[in-house]
Design a protein around this motif. Structure first.
Motif, PDB file in Angstrom:
ATOM      1  N   ASP A   1       8.950  -6.866  -4.115  1.00 59.14           N
ATOM      2  CA  ASP A   1       9.392  -5.929  -5.146  1.00 59.14           C
ATOM      3  C   ASP A   1       8.258  -4.982  -5.533  1.00 59.14           C
ATOM      4  OD1 ASP A   1      11.229  -4.922  -7.256  1.00 59.14           O
ATOM      5  OD2 ASP A   1       9.847  -5.950  -8.613  1.00 59.14           O
ATOM      6  N   TYR A   2       7.083  -5.535  -5.791  1.00 59.74           N
ATOM      7  CA  TYR A   2       5.929  -4.706  -6.160  1.00 59.74           C
ATOM      8  C   TYR A   2       5.529  -3.778  -5.011  1.00 59.74           C
ATOM      9  CZ  TYR A   2       5.056  -7.758 -10.240  1.00 59.74           C
ATOM     10  OH  TYR A   2       5.138  -8.454 -11.427  1.00 59.74           O
ATOM     11  N   ALA A   3       5.597  -4.276  -3.785  1.00 64.38           N
ATOM     12  CA  ALA A   3       5.215  -3.455  -2.629  1.00 64.38           C
ATOM     13  C   ALA A   3       6.146  -2.252  -2.487  1.00 64.38           C
ATOM     14  CB  ALA A   3       5.233  -4.292  -1.353  1.00 64.38           C
ATOM     15  N   VAL A   4       7.430  -2.474  -2.639  1.00 64.68           N
ATOM     16  CA  VAL A   4       8.380  -1.364  -2.543  1.00 64.68           C
ATOM     17  C   VAL A   4       8.149  -0.379  -3.683  1.00 64.68           C
ATOM     18  CG1 VAL A   4      10.825  -0.709  -2.608  1.00 64.68           C
ATOM     19  CG2 VAL A   4      10.101  -2.696  -1.261  1.00 64.68           C
ATOM     20  N   ARG A   5       7.946  -0.888  -4.882  1.00 67.70           N
ATOM     21  CA  ARG A   5       7.690  -0.005  -6.024  1.00 67.70           C
ATOM     22  C   ARG A   5       6.426   0.825  -5.814  1.00 67.70           C
ATOM     23  NH1 ARG A   5       8.338  -4.348 -10.631  1.00 67.70           N
ATOM     24  NH2 ARG A   5       7.093  -2.872 -11.806  1.00 67.70           N
ATOM     25  N   ALA A   6       5.376   0.205  -5.318  1.00 66.78           N
ATOM     26  CA  ALA A   6       4.124   0.928  -5.064  1.00 66.78           C
ATOM     27  C   ALA A   6       4.319   1.976  -3.974  1.00 66.78           C
ATOM     28  CB  ALA A   6       3.022  -0.051  -4.663  1.00 66.78           C
ATOM     29  N   ALA A   7       5.037   1.618  -2.920  1.00 67.48           N
ATOM     30  CA  ALA A   7       5.277   2.564  -1.821  1.00 67.48           C
ATOM     31  C   ALA A   7       6.125   3.741  -2.291  1.00 67.48           C
ATOM     32  CB  ALA A   7       5.944   1.844  -0.652  1.00 67.48           C
ATOM     33  N   VAL A   8       7.112   3.487  -3.129  1.00 73.40           N
ATOM     34  CA  VAL A   8       7.933   4.577  -3.668  1.00 73.40           C
ATOM     35  C   VAL A   8       7.082   5.467  -4.578  1.00 73.40           C
ATOM     36  CG1 VAL A   8       9.889   5.141  -5.183  1.00 73.40           C
ATOM     37  CG2 VAL A   8      10.127   3.360  -3.437  1.00 73.40           C
ATOM     38  N   GLU A   9       6.203   4.864  -5.346  1.00 70.65           N
ATOM     39  CA  GLU A   9       5.297   5.648  -6.197  1.00 70.65           C
ATOM     40  C   GLU A   9       4.448   6.579  -5.335  1.00 70.65           C
ATOM     41  OE1 GLU A   9       3.726   7.029  -9.725  1.00 70.65           O
ATOM     42  OE2 GLU A   9       5.417   5.644  -9.507  1.00 70.65           O
ATOM     43  N   LEU A  10       3.945   6.087  -4.216  1.00 70.65           N
ATOM     44  CA  LEU A  10       3.170   6.930  -3.305  1.00 70.65           C
ATOM     45  C   LEU A  10       4.053   7.983  -2.635  1.00 70.65           C
ATOM     46  CD1 LEU A  10       0.845   4.240  -1.702  1.00 70.65           C
ATOM     47  CD2 LEU A  10       0.195   6.040  -3.320  1.00 70.65           C
ATOM     48  N   ALA A  11       5.313   7.644  -2.372  1.00 70.70           N
ATOM     49  CA  ALA A  11       6.234   8.588  -1.734  1.00 70.70           C
ATOM     50  C   ALA A  11       6.545   9.778  -2.642  1.00 70.70           C
ATOM     51  CB  ALA A  11       7.529   7.879  -1.347  1.00 70.70           C
ATOM     52  N   ARG A  12       6.391   9.591  -3.931  1.00 67.65           N
ATOM     53  CA  ARG A  12       6.654  10.696  -4.865  1.00 67.65           C
ATOM     54  C   ARG A  12       5.600  11.793  -4.746  1.00 67.65           C
ATOM     55  NH1 ARG A  12       8.223   6.392  -9.009  1.00 67.65           N
ATOM     56  NH2 ARG A  12      10.488   6.397  -8.799  1.00 67.65           N
ATOM     57  N   THR A  13       4.416  11.425  -4.303  1.00 71.87           N
ATOM     58  CA  THR A  13       3.324  12.390  -4.111  1.00 71.87           C
ATOM     59  C   THR A  13       2.667  12.097  -2.759  1.00 71.87           C
ATOM     60  OG1 THR A  13       1.821  10.917  -5.320  1.00 71.87           O
ATOM     61  CG2 THR A  13       2.875  12.681  -6.592  1.00 71.87           C
ATOM     62  N   PRO A  14       3.375  12.344  -1.654  1.00 71.22           N
ATOM     63  CA  PRO A  14       2.916  11.887  -0.340  1.00 71.22           C
ATOM     64  C   PRO A  14       1.602  12.482   0.148  1.00 71.22           C
ATOM     65  CG  PRO A  14       4.836  13.312  -0.120  1.00 71.22           C
ATOM     66  CD  PRO A  14       4.637  13.074  -1.587  1.00 71.22           C
ATOM     67  N   ASP A  15       1.188  13.610  -0.386  1.00 71.20           N
ATOM     68  CA  ASP A  15      -0.046  14.223   0.093  1.00 71.20           C
ATOM     69  C   ASP A  15      -1.251  13.922  -0.795  1.00 71.20           C
ATOM     70  OD1 ASP A  15       1.322  15.385   2.238  1.00 71.20           O
ATOM     71  OD2 ASP A  15       1.960  17.058   0.982  1.00 71.20           O
TER      72      ASP A  15
ATOM     73  N   ALA B   1       1.535   3.003 -13.404  1.00 71.13           N
ATOM     74  CA  ALA B   1       2.809   3.724 -13.324  1.00 71.13           C
ATOM     75  C   ALA B   1       3.985   2.777 -13.091  1.00 71.13           C
ATOM     76  CB  ALA B   1       2.755   4.769 -12.212  1.00 71.13           C
ATOM     77  N   GLN B   2       3.750   1.689 -12.356  1.00 73.94           N
ATOM     78  CA  GLN B   2       4.837   0.781 -12.000  1.00 73.94           C
ATOM     79  C   GLN B   2       4.765  -0.567 -12.718  1.00 73.94           C
ATOM     80  OE1 GLN B   2       7.617   1.278 -10.188  1.00 73.94           O
ATOM     81  NE2 GLN B   2       7.007   3.434 -10.266  1.00 73.94           N
ATOM     82  N   ASP B   3       3.839  -0.706 -13.651  1.00 71.45           N
ATOM     83  CA  ASP B   3       3.696  -1.950 -14.422  1.00 71.45           C
ATOM     84  C   ASP B   3       3.531  -3.157 -13.492  1.00 71.45           C
ATOM     85  OD1 ASP B   3       3.449  -3.417 -16.757  1.00 71.45           O
ATOM     86  OD2 ASP B   3       5.606  -3.777 -16.917  1.00 71.45           O
ATOM     87  N   ILE B   4       2.555  -3.035 -12.595  1.00 76.83           N
ATOM     88  CA  ILE B   4       2.232  -4.080 -11.626  1.00 76.83           C
ATOM     89  C   ILE B   4       0.818  -4.573 -11.934  1.00 76.83           C
ATOM     90  CG2 ILE B   4       1.865  -4.601  -9.176  1.00 76.83           C
ATOM     91  CD1 ILE B   4       3.725  -2.217  -8.527  1.00 76.83           C
ATOM     92  N   PRO B   5       0.589  -5.876 -11.931  1.00 74.99           N
ATOM     93  CA  PRO B   5      -0.781  -6.379 -12.128  1.00 74.99           C
ATOM     94  C   PRO B   5      -1.719  -5.805 -11.060  1.00 74.99           C
ATOM     95  CG  PRO B   5       0.811  -8.178 -12.267  1.00 74.99           C
ATOM     96  CD  PRO B   5       1.552  -6.969 -11.779  1.00 74.99           C
ATOM     97  N   THR B   6      -2.824  -5.199 -11.501  1.00 75.97           N
ATOM     98  CA  THR B   6      -3.723  -4.478 -10.588  1.00 75.97           C
ATOM     99  C   THR B   6      -4.278  -5.367  -9.482  1.00 75.97           C
ATOM    100  OG1 THR B   6      -4.302  -2.977 -12.379  1.00 75.97           O
ATOM    101  CG2 THR B   6      -5.746  -2.986 -10.474  1.00 75.97           C
TER     102      THR B   6
END
Length: 151
Positions: A8-22, A33-38
């Motif tokens: 779940d965290y991996a998908v959320r992190a990947a989607v967060e990166l997909a929002r700003t792919p460059d 941004a995704q409320d994931i333990p660092t």
């Protein structure tokens, strides 16, 4: 099927990166941004980097970004990168199972279950999720009221 916190965290992190792919993003900014333990996210990002889904760069302008275009990366790719095969039975791949007479149909059932999960997760890309949309195939499943209820 159970989705682990790691997946779940991996998908959320990947989607967060997909929002700003460059852009390169720090683990801390993704975690916030995704409320994931660092600390947990840093381990996940290492798995994603090893699989080529994420690329990293050191330095002042460093951080993480997707290693390939979001439209070329499926949710299944991300889940496999952090959790391994999409569906196993007692830690084995369904096609490798052997059952005694009377239970052999279970093998086909588990293969069918895996194919169903794969059919959904392989059809949704990070670009889809970043754009807040689902493919029509998945949308039809979600639009069925029965999908939202436990049995």
């Amino acid at each position: 099927m159970r989705v682990s916190a790691k997946a779940d965290y991996a998908v959320r992190a990947a989607v967060e990166l997909a929002r700003t792919p460059d852009e390169h993003r720090s683990a801390e900014s993704i975690a916030q941004a995704q409320d994931i333990p660092t600390k947990f996210l840093q381990s996940i990002l290492c798995d994603l980097r090893r699989s080529g889904i994420v690329a990293s760069r050191r330095g002042v302008d460093g951080g993480y970004r997707l290693g390939r275009p979001p439209r070329d990366t499926t949710v299944a790719d991300v889940v496999r990168a952090v959790d391994g095969p999409l569906a196993t039975v007692r830690g084995e791949r369904p096609q490798d199972l052997h059952y005694p007479d009377g239970a052999e149909t279970l093998r086909a059932l588990w293969v069918a279950m895996r194919a169903g999960v794969r059919g959904v997760l392989e059809s949704v890309t990070l670009a889809d999720l970043a754009d807040h949309r689902l493919p029509s195939k998945v949308r039809r499943i979600v639009d069925d009221d029965d999908a939202w209820h436990n049995h």
